[in-house]
Motif scaffolding. Structure first.
Motif, PDB file in Angstrom:
ATOM      1  N   ILE A 207       0.865  -1.171   0.000  1.00 39.54           N
ATOM      2  CA  ILE A 207       0.000   0.000   0.000  1.00 39.54           C
ATOM      3  C   ILE A 207       0.898   1.215   0.000  1.00 39.54           C
ATOM      4  N   THR A 208       0.639   2.151  -0.877  1.00 38.28           N
ATOM      5  CA  THR A 208       1.543   3.299  -0.964  1.00 38.28           C
ATOM      6  C   THR A 208       0.824   4.507  -1.556  1.00 38.28           C
ATOM      7  N   HIS A 209       1.389   5.692  -1.334  1.00 33.84           N
ATOM      8  CA  HIS A 209       0.908   6.837  -2.098  1.00 33.84           C
ATOM      9  C   HIS A 209       2.010   7.355  -3.004  1.00 33.84           C
ATOM     10  N   ASN A 210       3.121   6.572  -3.040  1.00 34.32           N
ATOM     11  CA  ASN A 210       4.287   7.025  -3.798  1.00 34.32           C
ATOM     12  C   ASN A 210       4.351   6.307  -5.140  1.00 34.32           C
ATOM     13  N   LEU A 211       4.240   7.093  -6.199  1.00 33.85           N
ATOM     14  CA  LEU A 211       4.120   6.545  -7.540  1.00 33.85           C
ATOM     15  C   LEU A 211       5.413   5.867  -7.991  1.00 33.85           C
ATOM     16  N   THR A 212       6.558   6.526  -7.759  1.00 32.42           N
ATOM     17  CA  THR A 212       7.847   5.964  -8.148  1.00 32.42           C
ATOM     18  C   THR A 212       8.039   4.590  -7.510  1.00 32.42           C
ATOM     19  N   GLU A 213       7.751   4.559  -6.236  1.00 28.65           N
ATOM     20  CA  GLU A 213       7.896   3.327  -5.475  1.00 28.65           C
ATOM     21  C   GLU A 213       7.008   2.226  -6.058  1.00 28.65           C
ATOM     22  N   ALA A 214       5.767   2.575  -6.357  1.00 36.09           N
ATOM     23  CA  ALA A 214       4.822   1.587  -6.881  1.00 36.09           C
ATOM     24  C   ALA A 214       5.321   1.015  -8.204  1.00 36.09           C
ATOM     25  N   VAL A 215       5.754   1.883  -9.116  1.00 35.46           N
ATOM     26  CA  VAL A 215       6.174   1.408 -10.441  1.00 35.46           C
ATOM     27  C   VAL A 215       7.491   0.638 -10.322  1.00 35.46           C
ATOM     28  N   GLN A 216       8.376   1.119  -9.467  1.00 39.36           N
ATOM     29  CA  GLN A 216       9.681   0.465  -9.291  1.00 39.36           C
ATOM     30  C   GLN A 216       9.522  -0.987  -8.833  1.00 39.36           C
ATOM     31  N   LEU A 217       8.536  -1.240  -7.993  1.00 40.46           N
ATOM     32  CA  LEU A 217       8.475  -2.539  -7.324  1.00 40.46           C
ATOM     33  C   LEU A 217       7.470  -3.523  -7.908  1.00 40.46           C
ATOM     34  N   SER A 218       6.441  -3.018  -8.612  1.00 38.86           N
ATOM     35  CA  SER A 218       5.259  -3.854  -8.813  1.00 38.86           C
ATOM     36  C   SER A 218       5.206  -4.611 -10.127  1.00 38.86           C
ATOM     37  N   ASP A 219       4.423  -5.687 -10.098  1.00 42.31           N
ATOM     38  CA  ASP A 219       3.988  -6.345 -11.324  1.00 42.31           C
ATOM     39  C   ASP A 219       2.684  -5.733 -11.795  1.00 42.31           C
ATOM     40  N   ARG A 220       1.922  -5.215 -10.830  1.00 39.43           N
ATOM     41  CA  ARG A 220       0.609  -4.686 -11.154  1.00 39.43           C
ATOM     42  C   ARG A 220       0.308  -3.570 -10.167  1.00 39.43           C
ATOM     43  N   ILE A 221      -0.391  -2.546 -10.640  1.00 40.66           N
ATOM     44  CA  ILE A 221      -0.732  -1.439  -9.750  1.00 40.66           C
ATOM     45  C   ILE A 221      -2.241  -1.233  -9.764  1.00 40.66           C
ATOM     46  N   VAL A 222      -2.825  -1.205  -8.572  1.00 44.04           N
ATOM     47  CA  VAL A 222      -4.243  -0.906  -8.431  1.00 44.04           C
ATOM     48  C   VAL A 222      -4.354   0.566  -8.056  1.00 44.04           C
ATOM     49  N   VAL A 223      -4.941   1.367  -8.940  1.00 41.33           N
ATOM     50  CA  VAL A 223      -5.088   2.798  -8.647  1.00 41.33           C
ATOM     51  C   VAL A 223      -6.446   3.017  -8.001  1.00 41.33           C
ATOM     52  N   MET A 224      -6.449   3.691  -6.841  1.00 42.50           N
ATOM     53  CA  MET A 224      -7.692   3.922  -6.099  1.00 42.50           C
ATOM     54  C   MET A 224      -8.175   5.356  -6.293  1.00 42.50           C
ATOM     55  N   THR A 225      -9.479   5.541  -6.185  1.00 42.38           N
ATOM     56  CA  THR A 225     -10.039   6.892  -6.253  1.00 42.38           C
ATOM     57  C   THR A 225     -10.061   7.489  -4.853  1.00 42.38           C
ATOM     58  N   TYR A 226     -10.160   8.824  -4.797  1.00 41.20           N
ATOM     59  CA  TYR A 226     -10.290   9.483  -3.508  1.00 41.20           C
ATOM     60  C   TYR A 226     -11.725   9.366  -3.046  1.00 41.20           C
ATOM     61  N   ARG A 227     -11.945   9.268  -1.792  1.00 41.22           N
ATOM     62  CA  ARG A 227     -13.197   9.024  -1.092  1.00 41.22           C
ATOM     63  C   ARG A 227     -14.481   9.083  -1.912  1.00 41.22           C
ATOM     64  N   PRO A 228     -15.310   8.061  -1.978  1.00 42.39           N
ATOM     65  CA  PRO A 228     -14.982   6.758  -1.387  1.00 42.39           C
ATOM     66  C   PRO A 228     -13.926   6.019  -2.200  1.00 42.39           C
ATOM     67  N   GLY A 229     -13.104   5.220  -1.517  1.00 36.38           N
ATOM     68  CA  GLY A 229     -12.024   4.516  -2.193  1.00 36.38           C
ATOM     69  C   GLY A 229     -12.538   3.397  -3.081  1.00 36.38           C
ATOM     70  N   ARG A 230     -12.461   3.630  -4.384  1.00 35.86           N
ATOM     71  CA  ARG A 230     -12.836   2.588  -5.355  1.00 35.86           C
ATOM     72  C   ARG A 230     -11.614   2.250  -6.189  1.00 35.86           C
ATOM     73  N   VAL A 231     -11.711   1.151  -6.947  1.00 34.50           N
ATOM     74  CA  VAL A 231     -10.635   0.851  -7.888  1.00 34.50           C
ATOM     75  C   VAL A 231     -10.880   1.665  -9.139  1.00 34.50           C
ATOM     76  N   LYS A 232      -9.948   2.528  -9.479  1.00 32.27           N
ATOM     77  CA  LYS A 232     -10.109   3.349 -10.670  1.00 32.27           C
ATOM     78  C   LYS A 232      -9.574   2.600 -11.884  1.00 32.27           C
ATOM     79  N   ARG A 233      -8.442   1.941 -11.689  1.00 35.37           N
ATOM     80  CA  ARG A 233      -7.801   1.273 -12.810  1.00 35.37           C
ATOM     81  C   ARG A 233      -6.777   0.281 -12.279  1.00 35.37           C
ATOM     82  N   ILE A 234      -6.541  -0.771 -13.072  1.00 30.46           N
ATOM     83  CA  ILE A 234      -5.461  -1.685 -12.706  1.00 30.46           C
ATOM     84  C   ILE A 234      -4.480  -1.713 -13.866  1.00 30.46           C
TER      85      ILE A 234
END
Ligand SMILES: Nc1ncnc2c1ncn2[C@@H]1O[C@H](COP(=O)(O)OP(=O)(O)O)[C@@H](O)[C@H]1O
Ligand SMILES: [Mg+2]
Lengths: 288, 269
Positions: A207-234
């Motif tokens: 779980i992160t709010h840091n984009l660089t970190e997410a892309v650096q580490l991940s196979d897949r990124i789940v982008v969440m929306t701001y309140r209410p927290g939904r999945v915006k995109r994977i």
């Protein structure tokens, strides 16, 4: 976001079963007009050995989701499933690393890492051997007898990670473990995490709010929306592995960052506008 | 006695700068302590020999030394010491145990805290000696009333620091324990207790101090045994060297007790 959830559901091209299924999970805090819908119908899967990041602006419900998956928030709507079992309390398959500094200040590094093995009543010599292995993996050999107060923030976070890994979780769950660290330490710790994930084939949800970190580490990124927290995109990240922090200077990396930032900016500015207006009107839901 | 070179000892440290940043080394502090002690002794002896004051009010150090020796040879001293030590020990055990128990209740429960904390805070700074008459009526003039009063004073000190310790536990550590599925027993012994160790032990150490003060004070008021009683006996005879001697002995014993407790509990500063 039904399209996102079907994308997640259809994704396993291989035969493997997902290790973690998050199916239509919602969580509301409070009742009536004061109620805050923190997480709204979130669905995605994490496959064995996969590294998934869940990214979103502050206050979008990431920690809430983290606590639900970790079984620390008993009541929620929908299903979080591990081994076809619905999570309703801390599950032995899940290991959590918290956002806050969470080493035990009265235990040295070795004893901190031994903690989960102590709970399992494993013999002292064996637990020290096993703890030592993970102390080496996170690169803290030579610091076994140090107290947390003698360590830097990054080292303490590595102790927490080793302590969670030694319990042998099927799924490593981390809530902004590097949030309090500076960018350089964060990149280098990222290398460590990548290496651990590759060596141990550790299924991880970061779980992160840091984009660089997410892309650096991940196979897949789940982008969440701001309140209410939904999945915006994977977003699938098809950067080559093994990776190091050098990947952040590649063109492909930049493309992913730019692409996800487009989505994230929208949500982050919504969050910012909302928190500004709520502070202006002495907002009701100023908690968290 | 008043040798100047020894009194000079702290000045050697001071010449490196009065304003010391960072940690003062233990050796330096010890030197300063010894220096201050010797300085006081020198002034005392000077005043005693000058004859400015009525001779017996400030007896010579030699006379005090001799009286200390005599006290230490006196079986009555040990009998009284034993009584006071027992009073302090029993106060500490009873008051400490109750204090930890109530402290945990208040610390863990917001409603209890809201209901009872004001009383504890109002009562805590009240001089316990004013409850002494009540204790005498309840428990008699013997050892029991001193133990009751000592336990009462110890109780507040320990309860307040335990409640404070309970509340200051880092909540994330509890979540760590839960996430590793610690049993309630494991949570108590491996997280709550160690997390509260320092404030609780500090409370016990402070409680030892208040229990000692209260027991001695109560003994000077109304009793027929104990070191406080002995002090009043000596005072009645106006035997100043013995009085100072006994005070020094009590001071040293209390200091040693505090030191040992600090070492045992690992909270020594
Ligand atoms: N225990 C709680 N009680 C009430 N509201 C909460 C609680 N925990 C979180 N919230 C609210 O839920 C929303 C999401 O919080 P959180 O999951 O911590 O977000 P994030 O981790 O993404 O910053 C916030 O608006 C927060 O105020
Ligand atoms: Mg959070």
């Amino acid at each position: 976001m039904s399209s996102a959830s079907t994308a997640a559901a259809t994704r396993p091209a291989t035969e493997a079963q997902p290790q973690l299924v998050i199916d239509n999970v919602s969580k509301q805090f409070g009742e009536g007009p004061e109620a805050v819908l923190a997480v709204d119908q979130v669905s995605f899967n994490v496959m064995p050995g996969e590294f998934v990041a869940c990214i979103g602006p502050s206050g979008c419900g990431k920690s809430t989701l983290f606590n639900i998956i970790g079984g620390l928030l008993g009541e929620y709507v929908g299903n979080v499933m591990i081994d076809k079992e619905r999570i309703a309390g801390p599950h032995p398959a899940v290991g959590m690393v918290f956002q806050e500094e969470s080493t035990f200040p009265w235990r040295n590094v070795l004893d901190n890492v031994c903690f989960p093995l102590e709970l399992q009543k494993i013999a002292k010599s064996e637990r020290q051997d096993r703890a030592q292995k993970f102390i080496d993996i996170v690169g803290l050999q030579g610091f076994e007898k140090r107290m947390p107060s003698e360590l830097s923030g990054g080292m303490k976070q590595r102790v927490s990670i080793a302590r969670t890994l030694v319990s042998g979780p099927q799924i490593l769950l981390m809530d902004e473990p590097f949030a309090a660290l500076d960018e350089q330490t964060r990149l280098l710790l990222g290398d460590k995490i990548t290496q651990i994930q590759q060596d141990l084939h550790q299924t991880t949800l970061l779980i992160t709010h840091n984009l660089t970190e997410a892309v650096q580490l991940s196979d897949r990124i789940v982008v969440m929306t701001y309140r209410p927290g939904r999945v915006k995109r994977i977003v699938d990240i098809d950067l080559p592995r093994p990776r190091t922090s050098d990947v952040v200077s590649s063109a492909a990396f930049g493309k992913y960052v730019a692409e996800i930032w487009g989505d994230l900016r929208e949500e982050a500015s919504r969050g910012m506008a909302e928190s500004e207006s709520s502070t202006a009107t002495r907002g009701k839901s100023a908690r968290g | 006695m008043a040798s100047t070179d020894q009194v000079n000892a702290p000045r050697a440290t001071a010449s490196r700068g009065w304003i010391t940043s960072g940690r003062v080394s233990e050796r330096d502090t010890n030197l300063i302590r010894i220096g201050i002690l010797l300085g006081v002794a020198a002034v005392w002896e000077a005043v005693s020999r000058s004859g400015w004051l009525f001779r017996d009010v400030v007896p010579s150090l030699l006379a005090i030394g001799a009286s200390i020796w005599k006290l230490l040879m006196n079986p009555a001293f040990y009998a009284n010491l034993q009584v006071t030590a027992w009073e302090v020990f029993a106060s500490l055990v009873i008051g400490g145990a109750l204090g930890i128990f109530v402290g945990i209740l208040i610390g863990a429960n917001r409603f209890l805290a809201a209901a009872y904390e004001p009383y504890v805070y109002y009562l805590a700074p009240t001089p316990r000696i004013i409850f002494f008459p009540v204790m005498i009526m309840w428990f008699g003039v013997g050892v029991a009333s001193k133990i009751a009063l000592g336990a009462l004073s110890c109780f507040f000190t320990v309860a307040l620091s335990t409640a404070g310790g309970m509340r200051q536990i880092d909540k994330v550590l509890i979540r760590v324990g839960n996430s590793f599925r610690a049993t309630p027993w494991q949570m108590g012994t491996k997280i709550y207790l160690p997390a509260m160790r320092v404030p609780v032990l500090n409370g016990i150490r402070l409680g030892f101090g208040t229990a000692t003060v209260t027991a001695l004070l109560a003994e000077t008021k109304l009793s027929n045994q104990g070191l406080g009683f002995m002090i009043m006996q000596i005072y009645a005879r106006f035997d100043m060297p013995s009085l100072y001697g006994l005070l020094i002995i009590v001071f040293v014993i209390a200091g040693l007790g505090n030191l040992i407790l600090g070492k045992v509990t690992g909270t020594s500063d």
